[in-house]
Design an enzyme around this catalytic site. Structure first.
Site, mmCIF file in Angstrom:
data_model
loop_
_atom_site.group_PDB
_atom_site.id
_atom_site.type_symbol
_atom_site.label_atom_id
_atom_site.label_comp_id
_atom_site.label_asym_id
_atom_site.label_seq_id
_atom_site.Cartn_x
_atom_site.Cartn_y
_atom_site.Cartn_z
ATOM 1 N N ASP A 33 -28.495 -28.272 -42.329
ATOM 2 C CA ASP A 33 -27.102 -28.405 -42.716
ATOM 3 C C ASP A 33 -26.784 -27.682 -43.876
ATOM 4 O OD1 ASP A 33 -26.726 -30.631 -40.437
ATOM 5 O OD2 ASP A 33 -28.054 -31.817 -41.798
ATOM 6 N N ASP A 40 -27.779 -37.246 -57.474
ATOM 7 C CA ASP A 40 -28.858 -38.051 -57.672
ATOM 8 C C ASP A 40 -30.285 -37.305 -58.221
ATOM 9 O OD1 ASP A 40 -29.510 -36.697 -55.445
ATOM 10 O OD2 ASP A 40 -29.516 -38.335 -54.239
ATOM 11 N N ASP A 86 -23.721 -27.733 -47.032
ATOM 12 C CA ASP A 86 -22.558 -28.555 -47.486
ATOM 13 C C ASP A 86 -22.055 -27.456 -48.545
ATOM 14 O OD1 ASP A 86 -23.116 -30.668 -45.978
ATOM 15 O OD2 ASP A 86 -24.162 -31.764 -47.650
#
Length: 538
Positions: free
Chosen positions: A78, A178, A80
């Site tokens: 994926d 994170d 982003d």
């Protein structure tokens, strides 16, 4: 030491701590000659989104796990994109773009149609917020002012983030992510990687390190506990390990998950088990002391992960993901909970309940006890129920049942479930092979298979009948023998003593036969009664 002392005097602190302005890291622009990313691994559609945003005057980068995978020489699954454009500004630039989410608003830019379509997720740079700055935030999003009007803080007293749609600069956006290896930005046009927290160094050292104070970051968003496990499992095969300081507060912080909505916990549990690293995830949960307490249904999966059926299901799920095949949560959860359904069904059958209602009642009981109302009454539950109800129907291979089975939408899932049961010896291998042949056969071959099934059924019925007949004949003989022995011991005549009703010359074993003949009609009885004596006299 001197820098830390100066930071303390100036009131600076590391991200995630209160008091003073957080330290957002130093921007480093790393060229292609250093990071070595292969541009051929970059998805063309993600690059087009970045180009469109930059052409409109905005900042835009590929961000997160995709950059990490590119650094490791992997092709990301994926892509982003992060930008300083607001969701409304992003949506206005693309023909097929949709704003989704409430707590975390993002834009889905859709390329292609049908099964070939791909979604590029575009997020706006977020501001970093801690307790010291929470009261000063009023929000800056266009469509959520009504929601923000009654909310005074972006984080609660424990540090959990309550609002996450406050836009900010790129350095703050990097800090609120994170792990350091997930906080890098890649520009596919200039091929520059922007790194604020030594993410490239950690990627080379194969270390998963939390940005800021781990315990504080877990309080901000307790789901980061699950993400830590997921990334540790995913990257363990590449040699990555959790930094000691990042792993240390996990067990203590686990209680924070009780405040996370159950629907979100359910989704995070599925991510743990369906991203192609289910077996590694189970190992990490046990290794980190999190085998119990994260989510009840996950506890069941971990507890049963070593049983043949669930282990086979986890391995099969990992294989399908790695081969690029789709996986359904209903199938895996049906495997995890099959032990409960089967036991409840067998208990009801033992009470002589009708098979189908007994199975349905067992399924309802499992839904109530194991899943609850999160997703247990929606499409997920309907799919799981179909998979389970198909299992006894696979035993019926005559008439129109097989033809009706193979056209059901969930047949393939039900058959795969049967296949796993056959692999562990729960059902006969021949049954699974028969259905494998039937679903792909032409009409002529199907007729042959049906005739084969009928012959097998007739053979089973004949064997059952023979067994019953043999059993019926065998039992009375034993009973008769026992009765005869008892009678002989007490009343059998000897050479000098004849039974009172016996006639001279008559076989001592004949009284029972003689009495039975006497109950017949008179003519037949007379003829039959004389025969033994006549034979004896002769």
């Amino acid at each position: 030491m001197i820098k830390k002392f100066i930071d303390k005097l100036l009131g600076k602190s590391t991200p995630g701590t209160s008091g003073g302005k957080p330290h957002f890291g130093k921007r480093e622009e790393v060229p292609a000659s250093v990071h070595g990313i292969n541009p051929d691994l970059v998805d063309r559609r993600a690059a087009d989104v970045v180009h469109t945003l930059k052409d409109a005057g905005y900042e835009a980068y590929i961000v997160g796990g995709a950059v990490r995978d590119l650094l490791l020489g992997l092709r990301p699954k994926d892509f982003d994109v992060a930008t300083n454009a607001t969701p409304e500004q992003v949506k206005a630039l693309f023909r097929r773009a949709f704003i989704i989410g409430k707590r975390f608003r993002i834009v889905h830019v859709v390329h292609g149609r049908g099964r070939e379509h791909e979604v590029i997720e575009v997020s706006t740079f977020r501001a970093y917020l801690d307790n010291s700055a929470a009261g000063q935030v009023s929000g800056n999003e266009k469509t959520s002012k009504a929601q923000l009007s009654g909310m005074q803080h972006a984080v609660d007293a424990s540090g959990r983030v309550l609002r996450d749609n406050v836009w900010g600069p790129q350095d703050e956006d990097a800090t609120r992510r994170d792990f350091t290896v997930n906080a890098m930005y890649y520009d596919p046009e200039t091929q520059v990687v922007v790194d604020y927290h030594k993410g490239i160094q950690d990627a080379k050292k194969k270390t998963l390190r939390m940005i800021g104070d781990p315990a504080t970051r877990y309080r901000e968003d307790p789901v980061r506990i699950i993400r830590a496990v997921r990334f540790a499992a995913k990257l363990s095969q590449l040699g990555f390990t959790l930094e000691v300081k990042t792993a240390a507060p996990l067990v203590q912080s686990q209680t924070l998950l009780a405040d996370v909505p159950q629907s979100r916990m359910f989704d995070e549990m599925l991510k743990l088990l369906q991203t192609g690293h289910a077996i590694a995830t189970i190992e990490q949960l046990r290794k980190l002391g999190l085998a119990k307490g994260i989510y009840p249904l996950l506890d069941v999966a971990v507890e049963r992960a070593d049983t043949p059926f669930v282990k086979a299901a986890l391995i099969d799920t990992d294989r399908r993901v790695q081969e690029g095949k789709p996986v359904a949560p209903s199938f895996l959860l049906a495997c995890v909970l099959w032990e409960d359904v089967r036991k409840g069904w067998e208990d009801r059958l033992a009470r002589r309940d009708h098979p189908l209602p007994a199975l349905q009642e067992s399924i309802d009981e499992v839904f109530d006890r194991r899943i609850g109302d999160v997703s247990g009454r929606g499409k997920l539950a309907a799919d799981m129920r179909e998979i389970w109800v198909m299992q006894p129907r696979f035993e019926k291979r005559v008439g129109n049942t097989p033809f009706g089975m193979v056209i059901q939408p969930r047949f393939r899932a039900g058959f795969d479930f049967l296949r796993l049961r056959a692999d562990i010896g729960e059902v006969e291998e021949a049954l699974a092979e028969w259905w494998q042949d039937f679903q792909t056969a032409d009409d002529e071959r199907r007729e042959d298979l049906l005739e084969q099934a009928r012959e097998e059924q007739r053979a089973r019925q004949k064997a059952q009948q023979q067994a019953q007949q043999a059993n019926v004949r065998r039992v009375p003989k034993k009973a008769a023998a026992a009765g005869s022995s008892a009678s002989s011991a007490s009343t059998a005549p000897t050479d000098s003593d004849t039974a009172p009703d016996a006639e001279p010359g008559m076989d001592p074993a004949a009284p029972k036969k003689r009495r039975r003949r006497r109950r017949k009609p008179a003519g037949a009885g007379g003829a039959g009664g004389e025969a033994p004596g006549m034979a004896s006299d002769a």
